[in-house]
Design a protein around this motif. Structure first.
Motif, mmCIF file in Angstrom:
data_model
loop_
_atom_site.group_PDB
_atom_site.id
_atom_site.type_symbol
_atom_site.label_atom_id
_atom_site.label_comp_id
_atom_site.label_asym_id
_atom_site.label_seq_id
_atom_site.Cartn_x
_atom_site.Cartn_y
_atom_site.Cartn_z
ATOM 1 N N TYR A 179 85.051 22.081 62.866
ATOM 2 C CA TYR A 179 84.457 23.382 62.566
ATOM 3 C C TYR A 179 85.372 24.533 62.970
ATOM 4 C CZ TYR A 179 81.298 27.331 62.489
ATOM 5 O OH TYR A 179 80.739 28.562 62.223
ATOM 6 N N TYR A 180 85.835 24.531 64.215
ATOM 7 C CA TYR A 180 86.664 25.641 64.689
ATOM 8 C C TYR A 180 88.071 25.611 64.105
ATOM 9 C CZ TYR A 180 83.138 27.027 68.048
ATOM 10 O OH TYR A 180 81.988 27.478 68.625
ATOM 11 N N ASN A 181 88.584 24.408 63.912
ATOM 12 C CA ASN A 181 89.960 24.319 63.435
ATOM 13 C C ASN A 181 90.068 24.585 61.927
ATOM 14 O OD1 ASN A 181 92.779 23.486 64.386
ATOM 15 N ND2 ASN A 181 92.518 22.270 62.522
ATOM 16 N N PHE A 182 89.032 24.216 61.183
ATOM 17 C CA PHE A 182 89.114 24.337 59.721
ATOM 18 C C PHE A 182 87.973 25.151 59.114
ATOM 19 C CE2 PHE A 182 91.405 20.157 60.245
ATOM 20 C CZ PHE A 182 92.639 20.638 59.872
ATOM 21 N N ARG A 207 94.061 22.232 52.995
ATOM 22 C CA ARG A 207 94.145 21.376 54.183
ATOM 23 C C ARG A 207 95.433 20.558 54.176
ATOM 24 N NH1 ARG A 207 88.849 19.040 57.117
ATOM 25 N NH2 ARG A 207 87.659 20.958 57.118
ATOM 26 N N ASP A 208 95.988 20.370 52.983
ATOM 27 C CA ASP A 208 97.253 19.635 52.891
ATOM 28 C C ASP A 208 98.392 20.370 53.579
ATOM 29 O OD1 ASP A 208 95.972 17.757 51.482
ATOM 30 O OD2 ASP A 208 96.848 18.243 49.532
ATOM 31 N N MET A 209 98.225 21.693 53.758
ATOM 32 C CA MET A 209 99.292 22.478 54.375
ATOM 33 C C MET A 209 99.522 22.027 55.815
ATOM 34 S SD MET A 209 98.090 26.202 53.056
ATOM 35 C CE MET A 209 99.463 27.298 53.475
ATOM 36 N N GLN A 210 98.555 21.415 56.398
ATOM 37 C CA GLN A 210 98.675 21.031 57.797
ATOM 38 C C GLN A 210 98.329 19.568 57.967
ATOM 39 O OE1 GLN A 210 95.919 23.637 59.690
ATOM 40 N NE2 GLN A 210 97.035 25.448 59.075
ATOM 41 N N ASP A 211 99.318 18.787 58.382
ATOM 42 C CA ASP A 211 99.051 17.380 58.626
ATOM 43 C C ASP A 211 98.422 17.248 60.004
ATOM 44 O OD1 ASP A 211 99.693 15.993 56.360
ATOM 45 O OD2 ASP A 211 101.833 16.264 56.729
ATOM 46 N N ALA A 266 85.316 27.071 59.963
ATOM 47 C CA ALA A 266 85.032 28.473 60.231
ATOM 48 C C ALA A 266 86.219 29.362 59.861
ATOM 49 C CB ALA A 266 84.666 28.670 61.697
ATOM 50 N N LEU A 267 87.363 28.738 59.610
ATOM 51 C CA LEU A 267 88.533 29.487 59.151
ATOM 52 C C LEU A 267 88.635 29.421 57.627
ATOM 53 C CD1 LEU A 267 90.868 28.377 62.012
ATOM 54 C CD2 LEU A 267 90.409 30.761 61.422
ATOM 55 N N ASN A 268 87.489 29.145 57.000
ATOM 56 C CA ASN A 268 87.411 29.135 55.543
ATOM 57 C C ASN A 268 88.229 28.000 54.930
ATOM 58 O OD1 ASN A 268 86.419 30.137 53.128
ATOM 59 N ND2 ASN A 268 88.172 31.503 52.828
ATOM 60 N N LEU A 269 88.320 26.894 55.651
ATOM 61 C CA LEU A 269 89.023 25.712 55.147
ATOM 62 C C LEU A 269 88.045 24.553 55.068
ATOM 63 C CD1 LEU A 269 92.408 25.834 56.998
ATOM 64 C CD2 LEU A 269 92.164 24.824 54.758
ATOM 65 N N PRO A 270 87.119 24.594 54.088
ATOM 66 C CA PRO A 270 86.125 23.530 54.018
ATOM 67 C C PRO A 270 86.780 22.184 53.732
ATOM 68 C CG PRO A 270 86.073 24.894 52.046
ATOM 69 C CD PRO A 270 87.003 25.567 53.005
ATOM 70 N N LYS A 271 86.040 21.136 54.019
ATOM 71 C CA LYS A 271 86.524 19.795 53.700
ATOM 72 C C LYS A 271 86.804 19.725 52.198
ATOM 73 C CE LYS A 271 85.141 16.942 57.447
ATOM 74 N NZ LYS A 271 84.088 16.421 58.257
ATOM 75 N N ASP A 272 87.763 18.945 51.793
ATOM 76 C CA ASP A 272 88.163 18.785 50.390
ATOM 77 C C ASP A 272 88.892 19.995 49.839
ATOM 78 O OD1 ASP A 272 87.127 16.196 49.968
ATOM 79 O OD2 ASP A 272 85.123 17.071 49.901
ATOM 80 N N HIS A 273 89.267 20.946 50.689
ATOM 81 C CA HIS A 273 90.030 22.091 50.199
ATOM 82 C C HIS A 273 91.514 21.707 50.174
ATOM 83 C CE1 HIS A 273 91.738 26.063 49.830
ATOM 84 N NE2 HIS A 273 90.537 26.559 49.608
ATOM 85 N N PRO A 274 92.186 21.957 49.030
ATOM 86 C CA PRO A 274 93.605 21.553 48.942
ATOM 87 C C PRO A 274 94.475 22.182 50.035
ATOM 88 C CG PRO A 274 92.802 22.256 46.796
ATOM 89 C CD PRO A 274 91.718 22.561 47.784
#
Ligand SMILES: [Zn+2]
Lengths: 806, 335
Positions: free
Chosen positions: B135-138, B150-154, B140-148
């Motif tokens: 939640y805090y890492n993704f 997220r690939d920016m950060q391994d 709430a920062l507008n990075l929902p699950k399945d958002h492309p």
């Protein structure tokens, strides 16, 4: 994404220098990472004039050419029959790496040295002709580069696209941006299709059984194609951006994918059972062999394209081996679709497959562009593979995309950006990238983004477009006006600073090691199986064996750092680390994080110098460091105890280590690393460490410092030298002395501790100097003598000690 | 009397052999040979001796006196000669008794410098946990699950919903959850990504910045970061903002500074562009404000984040990032 400039010029007129263009693209958000010369590989291919041709002594089909390559004559073995004396030909000098991957070398060919290679069009990657050497025009001068002689030039740009800009995953998308920057028109390809013969709907059908995964599916049918190699223009376009040419039909789908950003798929129509398409989700566990030859097990949330009976493609990700276009293929069904991005992303991720197609679908393609890409592909297939097109198009569109209208406030845009743009200026910017803008009033714009801009949903998305098209560099730099507010710093910051200063002052250097360590670390430290430090937080996808768990102690990091330094012959080491350790609590919840501060000292006590020889560090050296740290932080009632047992600190040497307390609060420990643990780290020199819990330390710090008065009268000191059992701890004696409540005792100094001759075995001598002072008067000798004698007597009695004869 | 004279002679000669200052020699001369000196005293006392001893002792006393006078003359002469010799005294070029200087890790030093600059601008320094919830890492920062994106950060995963934070940005969310604007904060700390090569380590450091208030603009973000760059590097360093994308800011910017190595002319370090990318920044996305319950009509704000390693490497000319975590003492002592 790789783009070639000459290809881009098919869609937009670029009349600026390529470096200027690259800079302009970077400044509007399409970061150009590199600009390279497409023909760089031909840099060492020069024009040569054939001055003589003689037969090869050992091979009938080869000849030896003497070639004037500008800088002198070269003897080159060649097998092509089409060359004549006087011809100008391309000469690849030794060291050239040709587009095919072959590196030209000076070598003997059937016993005759060849100093280079004469090349065909195909060998230079410039055309189809493979049969003979390329003969250049008479105007070329020997020694000049073939590139220059043939006016070959193209530039490749590597553009690092951000994930939001799926519309730019195509040449047309990037050309659109360039058109906006250069204020030019964007030229879409003109597509004219024949009306077609038999109607497509008579020959096939498409049924979408899973409309939540597939919003649109369109298809066209071409029959009577002839599969073969693609024409040179098509192959060179694909190869220029690093794609492999496969055959004319597949190449067309790839070309249109690059041109429009719409992934397409070509099926061998005759291999589709019942000649129809069904779009459905896979059955759990269904087996399917993809184009790459891998048999994959599917799950029920994956979308598959099926014929009348079985899957023939993994929707949007990869085709199937069973419907692949092969040399014998006659009839083609071209698919152009819009799949739910989330569904494609899940499938691709689950199967560990990442294709040009899935990359675009999961970012979102243009739902309205489905048909134009399909038509373009049909047109190009007819041109390159022949055949005839069925009349009409199949277009199943169960979830039509609605076009959003976004209301944009001019004043809010200006407030966010810090600009003073007019409604017209904003409308102009948005219009330049094909957004439909209506100015409703001075402050409001009604904006309809095109369907290929899937990233534009809210007013703030449009504000960003305005900012980037205006140019970030044109937005004035301002300084915020904010009310004065100030907060006291969080406690740990100044405390950390104080500890760091004490340690650096003591000669300790700070290290930073990775928070993840090897799982074996606990074993190396001999920590028992029920110790809390075994409650390790495990990483599911560690990079290496040595980084599988989060550390529960800083000591392994210190010891491993010592190992590294020892291997570099850095024998003397004073280091510390400040950082967190992590303890597992409950499954799928945040672990407990504790901040520690720990140090290590090994080797010499002082820096080696001419003043004194090297002496080795001991327990009292590192204890001194800890005392100084804690004193610097004003930690009250610090004392050191001999551990009752070593269960908590199994890695410390028995008898040479202490636990550190503030009052009754346990802070940590200080001592020597045990020999067994040293062995586990492959170390063999004495090592002293301290390990303190910083969080607990913080709770003990007294922030109050108060000044006390001191006596103006002289002090008198008397010595007390005792011989007592060597098991008696000195602190017990000083505590006892302080506990006597004698106000005149100002200070007790231990000035000598000694064991050995002439002190009897099992005994030690400890000498105290007691400083007496009165706050009110100068003490008389007699008075002090009486008091000192009385105190001495009590100590002797209490500790069963004797006075040491002077 | 004889014994006494012998004792004086022996004592005085012994003393003269020790290393004395000029004042000390003169004082001894007075003590032995002065008008009230020991020898003079002896000579005076001769009269009190029995008649028959007087000549013998008198002779002896004069002999001692002459001897000492000669010795003091010699000592004084030697002293002045010593004074004039240039190589006299101690060898001041020998190294002093060493006191080892401990050093703070270059990362700590750069972090402090960054924190100090923003502290001076009224930013509060705050920290957060290294291990974060999804939640805090993704989210709430507008990075929902399945958002492309997220690939920016391994990401390093601990479990489905627990990760090693991939950036320090969760500190922003935790801060905004706790208090209402105005907010000015800087959040330094460690972050982790599945990445390891010559320019990436799986653990690294970032500093996160956030300012939220009424009427904070993109122009203000440019201003604040310009102040930062001018203090961190120098007043003449150019700075440029170019559009980029982060899910939690909009508009987003990458911030480049003029290459500190070649001063913008182009070199290997800046890949011949003359610019170095050192910061990511942007205006806080309204979606993020919604997660923390801020009034998006009333407040705007900016956020930025920077990699400490990159700045440390530029500042100190460190070529290989891995040097920072080898902790070779010869490396650490350079800072
Ligand atoms: Zn440079």
């Amino acid at each position: 994404m790789k783009v070639s400039l000459s290809w881009l010029k098919d869609y937009v007129d670029v009349d600026v220098d390529v470096n200027q263009l690259a800079h302009a693209l970077t400044m509007t958000g399409l970061e150009v990472e590199s600009v390279t010369d497409q023909y760089a590989c031909l840099d060492s291919v020069v024009v040569g004039r054939i001055v003589d041709i003689s037969p090869h002594p050992n091979a009938d089909k080869l000849s030896i050419c003497n070639v004037d390559a500008g800088e002198g004559f070269r003897s080159i073995v060649c097998g092509a029959p089409n060359i004549r004396v006087g011809n100008l030909v391309p000469v690849a000098l030794p060291g050239t790496e040709l587009p095919s991957g072959i590196t030209v070398r000076e070598a003997a060919i059937r016993g005759e040295m060849s100093h280079g290679m004469l090349c065909s069009e195909a060998e230079l990657g410039l055309g189809d002709a493979t049969s003979g050497i390329l003969i250049l025009s008479d105007t070329a001068r020997p020694g000049t580069r073939v590139k220059a002689a043939m006016s070959l030039s193209d530039t490749l740009m590597e553009i690092d696209l951000t994930p939001n800009r799926s519309d730019c995953l195509s040449f047309l998308g990037i050309a659109r941006e360039i058109a906006a920057i250069l204020k030019k028109d964007l030229n879409y390809p003109k597509i004219q299709l024949p009306s077609g013969d038999r109607s497509v709907s008579e020959q096939t059908s498409v049924i979408i059984e899973a409309p939540e995964h597939c919003f649109r599916y369109a298809a066209r049918l071409i029959s009577g194609v002839k599969i073969g190699t693609s024409p040179f223009w098509l192959r060179s376009r694909l190869e220029s951006i690093g794609l492999r040419s496969i055959n004319n039909v597949v190449d067309v789908t790839n070309f249109v994918l690059m041109e429009y950003g719409q992934p397409l798929h070509a099926f061998d129509f005759d291999r589709l059972e019942e000649h129809r398409i069904v779009v459905r989700t896979a059955k759990e566990g269904e087996q399917f062999t993809t184009l790459d030859g891998v048999e994959r097990k599917l799950s029920s949330d994956m979308l598959v394209i099926c014929d009348g009976r079985k899957p023939v493609a993994l929707a949007g990700v990869i085709g199937g081996l069973n419907s692949e276009v092969v040399t014998e293929t006659k009839n083609i069904l071209i698919e152009s679709a819009y799949f739910n991005p989330i569904s494609i992303r899940r499938t691709a991720k689950r199967l560990g497959l990442k294709t040009e197609s899935s990359h675009r679908f999961e970012r979102g393609v243009d739902p309205r562009g489905v048909i134009s890409a399909l038509d373009r592909a049909a047109r190009l297939m007819l041109e390159t593979a022949g055949g005839s097109m069925a009349k009409g198009v199949i277009d199943e569109y169960p979830r039509p995309t609605s076009q959003r209208v976004i209301s944009l406030s001019v004043s809010r845009t200006n407030r966010l950006l810090g600009t003073k743009l007019s409604a017209v200026a904003i409308a102009d910017h948005l219009g330049s990238i094909e957004l439909n803008v209506k100015i409703s009033d001075n402050d409001h714009l009604e904006v309809t983004p095109p369907t290929f801009r899937v990233d534009l949903e809210r007013p703030v998305d449009l504000m960003e477009e305005v900012a980037r098209l205006e140019g970030y560099d044109k937005i004035a730099t301002t300084y915020p006006i904010a009310p004065v507010t100030s907060n006291k710093p969080i406690q740990r910051l100044p405390c950390r600073k104080s500890l760091f200063a004490s340690l650096a002052g003591c000669g300790f250097s700070q290290i930073i090691t990775y928070s993840f360590i090897a799982e074996r670390s606990c074993d190396q430290l001999l920590v028992s199986s029920d110790d809390s430090r075994r409650r390790m937080v495990r990483i599911l996808n560690p990079l290496t064996e040595d980084q599988t768990v989060m550390r529960t102690s800083l000591i392994p990091g210190l010891l491993n750092t010592m190992v590294h330094n020892r291997n570099q012959n850095n024998e003397d080491l004073k280091i510390f680390e400040s950082g967190k350790v992590f303890f597992h609590t409950k499954e799928d919840t945040l672990p407990e994080e504790v901040e520690m501060i720990s140090g290590l000292w090994t080797g010499s006590r002082r820096e080696r110098s001419w003043h004194a020889g090297a002496t080795t560090v001991d327990f009292y050296d590192i204890k001194g460091v800890v005392e100084r740290m804690l004193d610097g932080l004003n930690v009250p009632s610090v004392h050191f105890r001999k551990p009752g047992d070593y269960a908590r600190i199994p890695y410390l040497k028995r008898g040479y280590s202490a636990e550190i307390f503030s009052g009754e609060v346990y802070l940590g420990e200080v001592g020597e690393i045990s020999v067994d643990v040293l062995k586990n780290f492959d170390l063999n020199k004495p090592v002293f460490i301290f390990d303190l819990n910083f969080d607990i330390l913080l709770s003990q710090i007294s922030e109050v410092k108060s000044s006390k008065g001191f006596s103006r009268f002289p002090a008198v000191s008397r010595d007390l030298a005792l011989i007592l059992d060597n098991t008696v701890e000195v602190q017990g004696i000083t505590d006892y002395l302080k506990g006597l409540g004698e106000d005149l005792i100002e200070y007790i100094e231990i000035f000598d501790v000694y064991e050995g001759k002439p002190i009897p075995q099992g005994k030690k001598s400890v000498a105290f100097r007691i400083i007496y002072r009165s706050p009110e008067k100068t003490l008389e000798d007699a008075e002090v003598n009486d008091l000192h004698e009385e105190i001495s007597k009590k100590v002797l009695e209490h500790f069963k000690a004797e006075l040491r004869p002077s | 009397m004889k014994a006494e004279l012998e004792k004086i002679e022996k004592e005085a000669l012994a003393l003269l052999k020790t290393d004395l200052s000029l004042d000390e020699i003169k004082a001894l001369q007075v003590k032995y040979l002065g008008r009230k000196g020991l020898i003079t005293g002896c000579l005076r006392n001769i009269s009190s001796l029995p008649q028959e001893e007087r000549p013998k002792i008198g002779l002896l006393a004069n002999k001692v006196k002459k001897l000492l006078e000669e010795a003091f003359r010699k000592a004084l002469k030697e002293y002045s000669a010593k004074e004039k010799r240039p190589e006299a005294g101690i060898d001041v070029t020998l190294p002093g008794r060493p006191l080892l200087r401990g050093t703070l890790h270059p990362i700590t030093q750069i972090m402090r410098e960054i924190s100090d600059i923003f502290s001076r601008l009224g930013f509060e320094i705050l920290e957060g946990p290294d291990i974060e919830s999804d939640y805090y890492n993704f989210e709430a920062l507008n990075l929902p699950k399945d958002h492309p994106a997220r690939d920016m950060q391994d990401t390093f995963y601990i479990s489905e919903n627990v990760v090693l934070r991939t950036h320090t940005s969760p500190i922003q969310i935790r801060t905004m959850e706790k208090k209402q604007p105005p907010i000015r904060m800087i959040g330094p700390g460690k972050a982790y990504r599945v990445d390891s090569d010559i320019s990436h380590t799986p653990m690294f450091h970032q500093a996160e910045g956030l300012m939220v208030d009424e009427n904070v603009s993109f122009g203000d973000l440019k201003g604040m970061l310009t102040i930062f760059v001018h203090q961190m590097f120098d007043e003449t360093t150019s700075i440029r903002f170019r559009p980029s994308f982060f899910p939690f800011t909009e508009p987003s910017a990458e911030v480049d500074i003029e290459c500190v190595i070649c001063r913008g002319k182009g070199c290997r370090v800046c890949s011949h562009t003359g610019w170095l990318e050192i910061l990511g920044a942007g205006m806080v996305d309204p979606a993020v404000f919604k997660y923390v319950g801020y009034d998006t009509d009333r407040y705007t704000g900016f956020a930025f984040g920077m990699g400490i390693e990159r700045i440390a490497m530029l500042r100190y000319g460190i070529e290989d990032i891995r040097k920072l975590y080898e902790n070779d003492i010869r490396f650490l002592h350079q800072f």
